[in-house]
Design a protein around this motif. Structure first.
Motif, short mmCIF file in Angstrom:
data_model
loop_
_atom_site.label_atom_id
_atom_site.label_comp_id
_atom_site.label_asym_id
_atom_site.label_seq_id
_atom_site.Cartn_x
_atom_site.Cartn_y
_atom_site.Cartn_z
N ARG A 272 -24.09 -20.98 47.48
CA ARG A 272 -25.32 -21.66 46.88
C ARG A 272 -25.73 -20.52 46.52
O ARG A 272 -26.71 -20.63 45.68
N TYR A 298 -21.14 -29.78 43.96
CA TYR A 298 -21.31 -29.84 46.18
C TYR A 298 -22.44 -29.40 46.38
O TYR A 298 -22.26 -29.11 47.86
N ASN A 301 -25.91 -30.44 46.10
CA ASN A 301 -26.02 -31.80 47.02
C ASN A 301 -26.11 -31.58 48.95
O ASN A 301 -26.47 -32.28 49.25
N ASN A 302 -24.57 -30.25 49.61
CA ASN A 302 -24.13 -30.44 50.14
C ASN A 302 -24.90 -29.04 50.75
O ASN A 302 -25.15 -28.91 52.78
N ILE A 303 -25.27 -28.14 50.53
CA ILE A 303 -24.57 -26.60 51.24
C ILE A 303 -26.29 -26.22 50.96
O ILE A 303 -26.99 -25.73 49.77
N THR A 304 -26.21 -25.50 52.28
CA THR A 304 -28.15 -24.37 51.87
C THR A 304 -27.52 -23.56 52.78
O THR A 304 -27.00 -23.59 53.67
N TRP A 307 -28.07 -24.02 56.73
CA TRP A 307 -26.97 -25.05 57.19
C TRP A 307 -26.73 -23.80 57.11
O TRP A 307 -25.44 -23.94 58.61
N VAL A 596 -14.60 -27.80 50.04
CA VAL A 596 -15.51 -28.39 51.22
C VAL A 596 -15.66 -27.88 52.20
O VAL A 596 -14.57 -27.09 52.95
N TYR A 597 -16.68 -27.95 53.48
CA TYR A 597 -16.65 -27.34 54.85
C TYR A 597 -16.10 -28.84 55.30
O TYR A 597 -16.06 -29.80 55.28
N GLU A 599 -15.52 -29.37 59.09
CA GLU A 599 -15.31 -28.89 60.69
C GLU A 599 -14.75 -28.68 61.37
O GLU A 599 -13.40 -28.51 61.30
#
Lengths: 728, 183
Positions: A272, A298, A301-304, A307, A596-597, A599
Motif C-alpha cells: 500500500r 484491494y 480499499n482494504n489495507i492501510t 492496520w 489478500v490477507y 486472518e
C-alpha cells in the motif's frame, strides 16, 4: 532396543575386516588401532565423490578419503562454487555415522511391537516374512491397497525414488502423499508464476537490499550465509523478518520481530505504501503481469499501514521505511523461508510477499526476485521409480493418504483398511504431528517394516527392521532444490555389516515374491547399482549441465550452463504466460484469486503461548543429533522462554517446564532468552537418542491453506501450535 | 602464529569444531575446538554471538611452564605443540591453562590439544577449522605482522589474557538494529 550391544557391533565389524582389534569403539583408529606405518601408507589412500542427500538447501559435494577400505575423513569438494569446499557441522560427522555402534546391522524381527525384544534374522527370513505378508494381504483383500508406504525426505538421492517403484511393482498401494515441508509456498509461487524457480544463490551477492523473511540460513543453509554476508560487505542492507531472533537475524543490519503468521499483513502494508508513493514499476507490470489493477484496488480499499502495524506488532514508521527502502533499492531481493509458510495462512502470506517483488519489478532480475526453491534440475528419468504394476492388479490406482495427517488417515482408511506399513527415509513417530495418533496407527497394523540406519522411534514401533547403507556404501546422484549443481555419489567403502541399498532390497524382495507367487512383483530382480545411476540420465540433463556422459561426473560435480536468474526471459509458466497477481487457478483450488490477507490463527485463553518448533543447528529432523560427536556439544532439548514470561510464571533458568495443550505435553528445562517474544516459546524439533522428547506431542494436524495443487496435499501448520506452560 | 576469530562473521554453526574432529577423528568428548555462545546480555541488544576457541598458543604458555615431563614445546613460529608421546597424563597443564584447552583422553590416559594443524601448515594447507568455516570467520595470522587496529585481545567470556598472553585475536560482533515487541 538395548539388546544391541557393543559386542554385537564388534562382531559385525570383524566380519568386514574393519574392527582392527579396538576394545569397544572405533575412535582414533588412526592413532592406536593401525600401525603408524600403515596409517600413513599413501598407496592405500583413495578419494571418492560423494553427495550429501539430506533434505537441505545446500546438498554438499563431498570428497571422501578412504584408507585401506576405511572412510577416514570427509571434506567439501572445492569444485562446487556454492559449497566452496566446505561441509557443515552435520556433514563433518559422517564418519561417526558410518561407524556408529548404534547402527542397525542386520535384519531384525521384534517380538512385540514396541517391546524392544529384537532378534537377528537372515535377509532370506526377512524377505520371506515380508513377501508372505504382502501376498496374504493381497489374497485376503483382493488388492495390495492395504499396504501403505511412508517415504519422504530422509534421502533425496534420485535412485531412492526406487522405493516408490518397489511399491508400484506390488500393485496399487496406499501412499503417504504430500510433504510436511514447503507445500503452501510452492502453491503460492505456482499460482503467481506457474512454478517455483529461484535465482542461483551465488547471485545473492548482486543484491542491493535483501530481506531474509522467515528463513534462518545460518542454521539451515550455512553455505548461503557466505553469499549473504558477501552481499552485506558489498553494501547490501540485510533485513531479517522473523518472530524469533534467529542466528541469521543476529547478523542482519535490521531485525524486525514480527508477530507470527502476520507476514502477509506486513507485505500488504508495504505494498500500500509503495502504491501510494508511486514506487511501483508500472512498466514491468504492464509487460509482465495480470491483475495488478484489481490488486491495487484491494490495497486502496482494504489495507492501510496503520492496520499492518496493528497486525504485525511493528510500528507504522518502520513499515513505511522498510517499504521505501525495499522499493527504491534496485535490485532488491527477498528470500522466503519455509518456516513462515507453516501456518494456516502461510500460502496466502507467500503470495502477498511475491506480489511485493512483482509490483516493484524485481522479478527476473539478477540480485532481485522472490526466492523460495526450484526443481529445475530434477528432470531425471526416474528409472528406478517408474515401475509397471503386475498384470491384472486390482484397483484403479494408488490411494493417497495425507502425509500431514498420517496417523488419523491410516486409521480411518476403509475398503480396504490399511494393514501394513513400509517406512523408509522417514521417522513419522518423531516428525509427524499428533504423535499419539501416529502411535495408534502403528499399533493398529498387522505388519510394519522399516528400513533405516538407527533405532529411532518408528523402528521401535516396527515388526521388521532392515539395515540400509549410508551414502558412502552405495551409488547415487544428487541435485539441490536451491543451488544448480549436479553431483555423483560414488560407492567409497563396502557396506557395513549386512546393510543394503533400498533398491537392492527391492530387487531381492521381488525375487522372493516371484518365487512364492510368480508374476506377483514387477521390480527387476537383479541389476548393478552403478548402472542404475546411469539409467537416470537423459539428453535433457546432459544439455542442461553441458556433459555428454554421466561418467564425467566421476571427475567432479557440474553446474547448469544457464538459467541462473529466475524468470529472466519473462516467460512465466502460468496459463496466461504472465505473472498472475489475479489467479484464476488459485480460485479453482478454493482460494481468493488475489493475494489478500487471510486472518492468522490466534492463541485461545487456555493456551496463550505459541510454540514455534524450528530446525536446530545440529540436526536435520531425525538425523545427526543422535551421533556421539553431536551429543558432546549438546544432548538435551530445551524450551526457550522470554525473561518476562519466565518471571510471570515463576520459572528460572534450567527449571523443568511442562508445555501442554489438549493433545499432550512435554517436560523440558527452561532456557531464558530474549531471542523469543513474551507470547512465544521455542522448542527445536529433533530426535535425541534414548530421550523421550518429541515436540510434536502438542502439534495438531492442522493444514496450511495451500499445497494441494503442486504436492497433492495441503501443507502442515506446525507453527500454529498453541500451548500453556507451567513450572513442574 | 595465532588464530583470528571474527565474531562479526561467526554464525556459531560448529563446522570448525566438527571439521577438527573429522580431521583427527577425535574421541567424542575430547573437543580441541569449542564454540561458546557469548551471553546475550553482554551487548546493548540480545544477539546470538559466539567465540570459536581452540588452543590460544600463548606467548607465555602456562601448560609448557608446569608440565613436569616437557611434553610442551613452543615452535619458533609460536605454535605450542603438545607431544602425546612424552605426556604422562598428570593433568597439570589442564589445571594451569586459564582456557581449559588441554583435555584428558580417558582411553589413552593422556592429555591432548590443538597443535594448530602443524602437519597441515607444514604442507602449506590451511588448518582444518579455517578450511571448513563456511563464512570465513576463522583464520591463522602471523602474530608478528599484524596491526593491532581493528582487533581486540578479548571478547566477553574470554578469560583474562594478561596471565598467559594468548595469541588469539578477535573482531568484535557488530550489533544490528532491532525492532522488538518487548521494547
Amino acid at each position: 532396543m538395548k539388546e544391541i550391544s557393543r559386542r554385537s557391533f564388534l562382531k559385525g565389524t570383524a566380519a568386514t575386516g574393519a574392527a582392527l582389534g579396538l576394545s569397544g569403539s572405533f575412535y582414533n583408529f588412526l592413532f592406536s588401532g593401525l600401525e603408524p606405518a600403515q596409517a600413513s601408507d599413501e598407496t592405500g589412500i583413495q578419494k571418492f565423490q560423494n553427495a550429501c542427500p539430506r533434505n537441505c538447501y545446500d546438498t554438499c559435494s563431498i570428497l571422501s578419503t578412504v584408507e585401506n577400505g576405511i572412510l577416514t575423513k570427509v571434506e567439501g569438494n572445492p569444485q562446487n562454487t556454492f559449497t566452496r569446499g566446505r561441509l557443515c557441522a552435520k556433514g563433518y560427522t559422517y564418519t561417526r555415522r558410518v561407524y556408529s555402534p548404534d547402527r542397525i546391522k542386520y535384519p531384525m524381527r521384534q517380538n512385540g511391537r514396541g517391546s524392544g525384544n529384537w532378534e537377528r534374522i537372515s535377509w532370506d527370513e526377512a524377505y520371506t516374512l515380508i513377501a508372505k505378508n504382502i501376498l496374504k494381504i493381497k489374497k485376503e483383500y483382493g488388492s495390495t491397497l492395504p499396504i501403505c508406504l511412508n517415504k519422504y525426505s530422509g534421502n533425496f538421492d534420485i535412485m531412492h525414488y526406487g522405493i516408490e517403484g518397489m511399491l508400484s511393482s506390488f500393485g496399487n498401494t496406499s501412499r503417504a502423499t504430500g510433504t510436511p515441508c514447503w507445500p503452501a509456498g510452492i502453491d503460492s509461487q505456482t499460482f503467481d508464476m506457474g512454478t517455483i524457480v529461484n535465482n542461483d544463490p551465488e547471485d545473492l551477492v548482486n543484491s542491493k537490499y535483501l530481506i531474509l523473511w522467515g528463513v534462518n540460513p545460518a542454521w539451515t543453509s550455512v553455505h548461503s550465509m557466505y553469499f549473504v554476508q558477501e552481499a552485506q560487505r558489498r553494501g547490501c542492507k540485510i533485513v531479517a523478518i522473523d518472530p524469533v531472533l534467529t542466528q541469521t537475524a543476529s547478523k542482519a543490519d535490521l531485525y524486525l520481530q514480527i508477530k507470527p503468521s502476520t507476514d502477509g499483513a506486513l507485505a500488504l502494508g508495504m505494498a500500500r505504501y509503495i502504491l501510494d508513493h508511486n514506487l511501483i514499476d508500472a512498466k514491468w507490470l504492464m509487460n509482465n503481469a495480470l491483475g495488478y489493477n484489481e490488486f491495487f484496488d484491494y490495497l486502496k480499499n482494504n489495507i492501510t499501514t496503520d492496520w499492518a502495524a496493528e497486525k504485525t506488532g511493528l510500528p507504522k514508521n518502520v513499515i513505511e521505511t522498510l517499504a521505501r527502502e525495499y522499493a527504491t533499492a534496485k535490485p532488491a531481493n527477498i528470500w522466503i523461508g519455509y518456516g513462515m509458510q507453516r501456518h494456516a495462512n502461510g500460502g496466502q502470506n507467500v503470495r502477498a510477499i511475491d506480489a511485493l517483488a512483482a509490483i516493484t519489478g524485481n522479478i527476473g532480475k539478477s540480485g532481485g526476485g522472490a526466492q523460495y526453491a526450484h526443481l529445475e534440475t530434477w528432470g531425471f528419468n526416474y528409472h528406478a521409480m517408474v515401475q509397471n504394476k503386475p498384470a491384472g492388479s486390482a484397483g484403479s490406482g494408488d490411494r493417497a493418504i495425507n502425509i500431514n495427517n498420517f496417523g488419523a488417515e491410516v486409521l480411518a482408511a476403509k475398503e480396504p483398511p490399511i494393514k501394513m506399513l513400509w517406512i523408509a527415509c522417514r521417522n513419522p513417530m518423531s516428525q509427524d504431528p499428533e504423535t499419539s495418533v501416529v502411535k495408534k496407527a502403528f499399533e493398529a497394523m498387522d505388519f510394519v517394516v522399516t528400513a533405516d540406519q538407527f533405532f529411532n522411534p518408528s523402528v521401535a514401533m516396527s515388526d521388521i527392521v532392515l539395515p540400509v547403507t549410508t551414502i558412502f556404501e552405495t551409488w547415487g546422484v544428487n541435485v539441490s532444490y536451491w543451488h544448480y549443481w549436479l553431483c555423483l555419489n560414488q560407492q567409497a567403502i563396502k557396506p557395513m555389516y549386512e546393510s543394503k541399498n533400498d533398491i537392492q532390497i527391492a530387487m531381492e524382495l521381488s525375487k522372493k515374491m516371484n518365487e512364492l507367487e510368480p508374476g506377483s512383483c514387477t521390480f527387476p530382480t537383479s541389476g548393478d547399482l552403478k548402472d542404475w545411476v546411469g539409467k537416470e540420465f537423459n539428453t535433457g540433463i546432459y544439455n542442461q549441465f553441458g556433459i555428454s556422459d554421466w561418467k564425467e561426473l566421476e571427475k567432479g560435480p557440474v553446474k547448469t550452463k544457464a538459467g541462473h536468474v529466475a524468470w529472466q526471459d519473462g516467460k512465466f509458466r502460468t496459463s496466461s504466460g504472465k505473472y498472475e497477481i489475479w489467479s484464476e487457478e488459485a480460485k479453482k483450488f478454493g482460494h481468493l484469486p488475489l493475494p489478500v490477507y487471510r486472518e492468522e490463527l490466534k492463541p485461545a485463553n487456555e493456551y496463550p503461548y505459541r510454540c514455534i518448533s524450528p530446525h536446530w543447528k545440529l540436526n536435520i529432523h531425525s538425523q545427526f543429533q543422535n551421533l556421539d560427536w553431536m551429543q558432546a556439544i549438546n544432548n538435551a532439548p530445551f524450551i526457550e522462554i522470554h525473561p518476562e514470561t519466565a518471571q510471570k510464571m515463576g520459572i528460572q533458568e534450567k527449571d523443568n517446564v511442562k508445555m501442554y495443550n489438549d493433545l499432550g505435553y512435554i517436560v523440558l528445562p527452561a532456557k531464558i532468552t530474549e531471542t523469543v517474544a513474551q507470547d512465544i516459546v521455542v522448542v527445536y524439533e529433533a530426535w535425541y537418542k534414548d530421550k523421550n522428547f518429541n515436540v510434536n506431542y502438542t502439534v495438531k494436524a492442522l493444514p496450511a491453506d495451500m499445497g494441494k495443487k503442486a504436492t497433492g496435499m495441503p501443507g502442515m501448520a506446525f507453527h500454529d501450535n498453541f500451548v500453556n506452560i507451567a513450572k513442574v | 602464529m595465532g588464530f583470528l576469530v571474527d565474531a562479526e562473521r561467526c554464525i556459531g554453526c560448529h563446522a570448525c569444531e566438527m571439521a577438527c574432529k573429522n580431521e583427527y577423528q577425535s574421541e567424542p568428548n575430547v573437543r580441541w575446538r569449542k564454540v561458546y555462545p557469548i551471553n546475550e546480555t553482554e551487548y546493548s541488544l540480545p544477539e546470538r554471538n559466539h567465540l570459536s576457541l581452540a588452543c590460544n598458543h600463548c606467548e607465555k604458555p602456562e601448560c609448557l611452564r608446569v608440565c613436569p615431563v616437557r611434553a610442551y614445546t613452543k615452535r619458533e613460529d609460536g605454535i605450542v605443540i603438545h607431544d602425546q608421546g612424552r605426556c604422562i597424563g598428570c593433568k597439570m597443564c589442564a589445571m594451569a591453562c586459564p582456557y581449559e584447552v588441554p583435555q584428558y583422553n580417558v582411553r589413552l590416559k593422556k592429555m591432548e590439544k590443538c597443535n594448530l594443524c602443524d602437519g597441515r601448515l607444514d604442507q602449506g594447507l590451511k588448518t582444518a577449522c579455517e578450511a571448513a568455516c563456511p563464512v570465513e570467520a576463522l583464520s591463522v595470522i602471523d602474530f608478528n605482522g599484524f596491526t593491532k587496529y581493528g582487533f581486540v585481545i578479548a571478547l566477553p567470556g574470554f578469560p583474562d589474557p594478561s596471565i598467559t598472553k594468548p595469541t588469539t585475536r578477535f573482531i568484535k560482533p557488530r550489533i544490528g538494529a532491532q525492532v522488538r515487541r518487548d521494547q
